[in-house]
Write an enzyme that holds these catalytic residues in place. Structure first.
Site, mmCIF file in Angstrom:
data_model
loop_
_atom_site.group_PDB
_atom_site.id
_atom_site.type_symbol
_atom_site.label_atom_id
_atom_site.label_comp_id
_atom_site.label_asym_id
_atom_site.label_seq_id
_atom_site.Cartn_x
_atom_site.Cartn_y
_atom_site.Cartn_z
ATOM 1 N N GLY A 55 6.292 -4.345 4.525
ATOM 2 C CA GLY A 55 5.153 -5.958 5.601
ATOM 3 C C GLY A 55 4.636 -5.052 6.864
ATOM 4 O O GLY A 55 4.627 -5.457 7.506
ATOM 5 N N ASN A 83 -6.275 0.397 6.297
ATOM 6 C CA ASN A 83 -6.258 0.039 4.921
ATOM 7 C C ASN A 83 -6.118 -1.188 4.768
ATOM 8 O O ASN A 83 -5.849 -2.303 5.416
ATOM 9 C CB ASN A 83 -4.552 0.250 5.096
ATOM 10 C CG ASN A 83 -3.443 -0.761 4.385
ATOM 11 O OD1 ASN A 83 -3.655 -0.865 3.465
ATOM 12 N ND2 ASN A 83 -2.288 -0.570 4.563
ATOM 13 N N CYS A 134 -3.193 -3.435 2.398
ATOM 14 C CA CYS A 134 -1.594 -3.824 1.833
ATOM 15 C C CYS A 134 -1.398 -5.371 1.039
ATOM 16 O O CYS A 134 -1.750 -6.546 1.501
ATOM 17 C CB CYS A 134 -1.176 -4.154 3.040
ATOM 18 S SG CYS A 134 0.104 -4.048 3.327
ATOM 19 N N LYS A 158 -8.932 2.163 2.171
ATOM 20 C CA LYS A 158 -8.363 2.324 1.251
ATOM 21 C C LYS A 158 -8.407 1.132 0.548
ATOM 22 O O LYS A 158 -7.755 0.176 1.176
ATOM 23 C CB LYS A 158 -6.688 2.983 1.945
ATOM 24 C CG LYS A 158 -5.703 2.973 1.330
ATOM 25 C CD LYS A 158 -4.079 3.161 0.603
ATOM 26 C CE LYS A 158 -3.156 3.527 0.471
ATOM 27 N NZ LYS A 158 -1.798 3.905 1.107
ATOM 28 N N ASN A 216 -3.942 1.594 -3.886
ATOM 29 C CA ASN A 216 -2.752 1.328 -2.689
ATOM 30 C C ASN A 216 -1.226 0.827 -3.970
ATOM 31 O O ASN A 216 -2.233 0.877 -5.076
ATOM 32 C CB ASN A 216 -3.177 0.345 -1.924
ATOM 33 C CG ASN A 216 -2.067 0.187 -0.953
ATOM 34 O OD1 ASN A 216 -0.499 0.477 -0.910
ATOM 35 N ND2 ASN A 216 -2.591 -0.052 0.401
HETATM 36 C C1 LIG Z 1 8.025 2.063 0.767
HETATM 37 C C2 LIG Z 1 6.492 1.994 1.080
HETATM 38 C C3 LIG Z 1 5.571 2.219 2.013
HETATM 39 C C4 LIG Z 1 3.821 2.231 1.643
HETATM 40 N N1 LIG Z 1 3.224 1.696 2.589
HETATM 41 C C5 LIG Z 1 2.234 1.895 3.123
HETATM 42 C C6 LIG Z 1 1.479 1.524 4.107
HETATM 43 O O1 LIG Z 1 1.908 1.376 5.794
HETATM 44 N N2 LIG Z 1 0.253 1.626 4.250
HETATM 45 C C7 LIG Z 1 -0.320 2.173 2.844
HETATM 46 O O2 LIG Z 1 -1.553 2.117 2.980
HETATM 47 N N3 LIG Z 1 0.435 1.977 2.209
HETATM 48 C C8 LIG Z 1 1.374 2.763 1.825
HETATM 49 N N4 LIG Z 1 2.275 2.009 0.868
HETATM 50 C C9 LIG Z 1 1.712 2.983 -0.308
HETATM 51 C C10 LIG Z 1 1.790 4.379 -0.776
HETATM 52 O O3 LIG Z 1 0.527 4.703 0.871
HETATM 53 C C11 LIG Z 1 0.810 4.536 -1.830
HETATM 54 O O4 LIG Z 1 -0.739 4.477 -1.862
HETATM 55 C C12 LIG Z 1 1.312 3.973 -3.224
HETATM 56 O O5 LIG Z 1 2.742 3.734 -3.133
HETATM 57 C C13 LIG Z 1 0.531 4.762 -4.690
HETATM 58 O O6 LIG Z 1 1.158 6.245 -4.774
HETATM 59 P P1 LIG Z 1 2.821 6.023 -5.032
HETATM 60 O O7 LIG Z 1 2.799 5.787 -6.663
HETATM 61 O O8 LIG Z 1 2.803 7.651 -5.120
HETATM 62 O O9 LIG Z 1 4.021 5.939 -4.299
HETATM 63 C C14 LIG Z 1 3.558 2.343 1.072
HETATM 64 C C15 LIG Z 1 4.305 2.543 -0.479
HETATM 65 C C16 LIG Z 1 6.056 2.379 -0.441
HETATM 66 C C17 LIG Z 1 6.060 3.280 -1.556
#
Ligand SMILES: Cc1cc2nc3c(=O)[nH]c(=O)nc-3n(C[C@H](O)[C@H](O)[C@H](O)COP(=O)(O)O)c2cc1C
Length: 303
Positions: free
Chosen positions: A70, A125, A128, A165, A192
């Protein structure tokens, strides 16, 4: 090292962290030298402190994970005072992810960060899944017009590169991609997390306090590859691939589908050395295949 150029922002290699999975780098610097990375993408910040969602906020499963953090963060001033000075000590680029309730918030935040010498680029971003944006339920990036309007406001305020993003959740993501490009985005980060939920049959409760969260990890890689490939053919600006990158092979597959750089996310929680290992693995592949310029692999999918 094979460098990559994101609209003028030169990275020593194409590997960066994904926002929210690497904090502001400090915990990971205990495991390896962050100077090995092309860039560190910081956890999304907002103008003011945010509490985030009700716990539990993460749940694992066989193919990935769910989170509903969040956008918990301490706000931009805290970021400038504490996180930014730490990152300045490393020979890597710092990309700051921002979010807000509307175009004015994004623009104000971007303007503050544009004045900071340690910030090399801004990731906007727009996707989200764990917060309700503005008055409408849903993601900004689901609406091409809204996404374009936000990027355009941010663009007016800053000179540093802007990466939008986006989520895979859209009727036609290439429309949002094109709207962001037209509004002045220098690149796109794709994708994302995907809105998702998990439940526990025994307790009959959702696994997350927020009921819903964002799906990430291996499960979303095929979705992300398709979005990268679709957008690579729709826009001219560089693409940063994100979604289920667990190793160097995954990272290189994104480059093959059109990414100029990649972000390493969920795997950081199980292997704190993942960014280093992936950066070195990509380098090894380039060397073994005599690739001296990323364009020799980027978008070279044989169809
Ligand atoms: C615990 C967690 C927190 C995340 N927080 C953010 C965030 O603050 N901002 C954002 O743009 N993406 C956030 N993401 C998304 C990641 O940046 C990424 O785009 C997404 O997890 C896909 O990549 P992955 O499959 O390698 O994790 C978050 C992902 C996870 C797992």
């Amino acid at each position: 090292m094979v460098e990559t150029n994101l609209a003028g922002l030169r990275l020593k290699n194409p590997v960066m962290s994904a926002s929210g999975t690497f904090g502001y780098g400090k915990e990971f610097a205990e495991f390896f030298d962050l100077s090995l990375m092309g860039a560190v993408v910081c956890k999304t910040i907002t103008l003011k402190q945010r509490e985030g969602n009700k716990p539990p906020r993460v749940a694992d499963f066989e193919y990935g994970m769910l989170n509903s953090i969040g956008l918990e963060n301490k706000g931009v001033e805290y970021f400038i005072q504490t996180a930014l000075p730490f990152l300045k000590d490393f020979d890597t680029k710092c990309i700051v992810s921002i979010a807000g309730g509307g175009a004015a918030d994004y623009a104000e935040l971007a303007k503050i960060l544009d004045g900071q010498s340690g910030v090399h680029a801004i990731e906007v971003n727009l996707s989200c899944p764990n917060v309700v944006h503005g008055t409408a339920k849903g993601l900004f990036s689901q609406c091409a017009q809204t996404s374009g309007a936000i990027i355009s406001e941010v663009r007016k305020n800053i000179s540093k590169p802007i990466f939008a993003k986006l989520s895979a959740m859209a009727n036609d993501i290439t429309q949002t991609a094109k709207a962001c490009e037209a509004a002045g985005a220098d690149g796109l980060t794709l994708i994302n997390t995907l809105p998702a939920m998990m439940v526990d049959l025994q307790t009959r409760k959702p696994m997350l306090g927020n009921i819903f969260g964002g799906l990430s990890g291996g499960a979303i890689k095929p979705v992300a590859l398709k979005i990268v490939w679709d957008c690579y053919r729709a826009v001219k600006i560089p693409i940063i691939g994100s979604g289920g990158i667990m190793n160097a092979t995954d990272a290189l597959e994104f480059v093959l589908c059109g990414a100029s750089a990649v972000q390493v996310g969920s795997v950081n929680f199980v292997n704190p050395m993942a960014c280093k290992e992936i950066a070195l693995g990509v380098e090894e592949y380039f060397k073994a295949n005599k690739i001296t310029d990323i364009s020799q692999l980027r978008g070279q999918l044989k169809i």
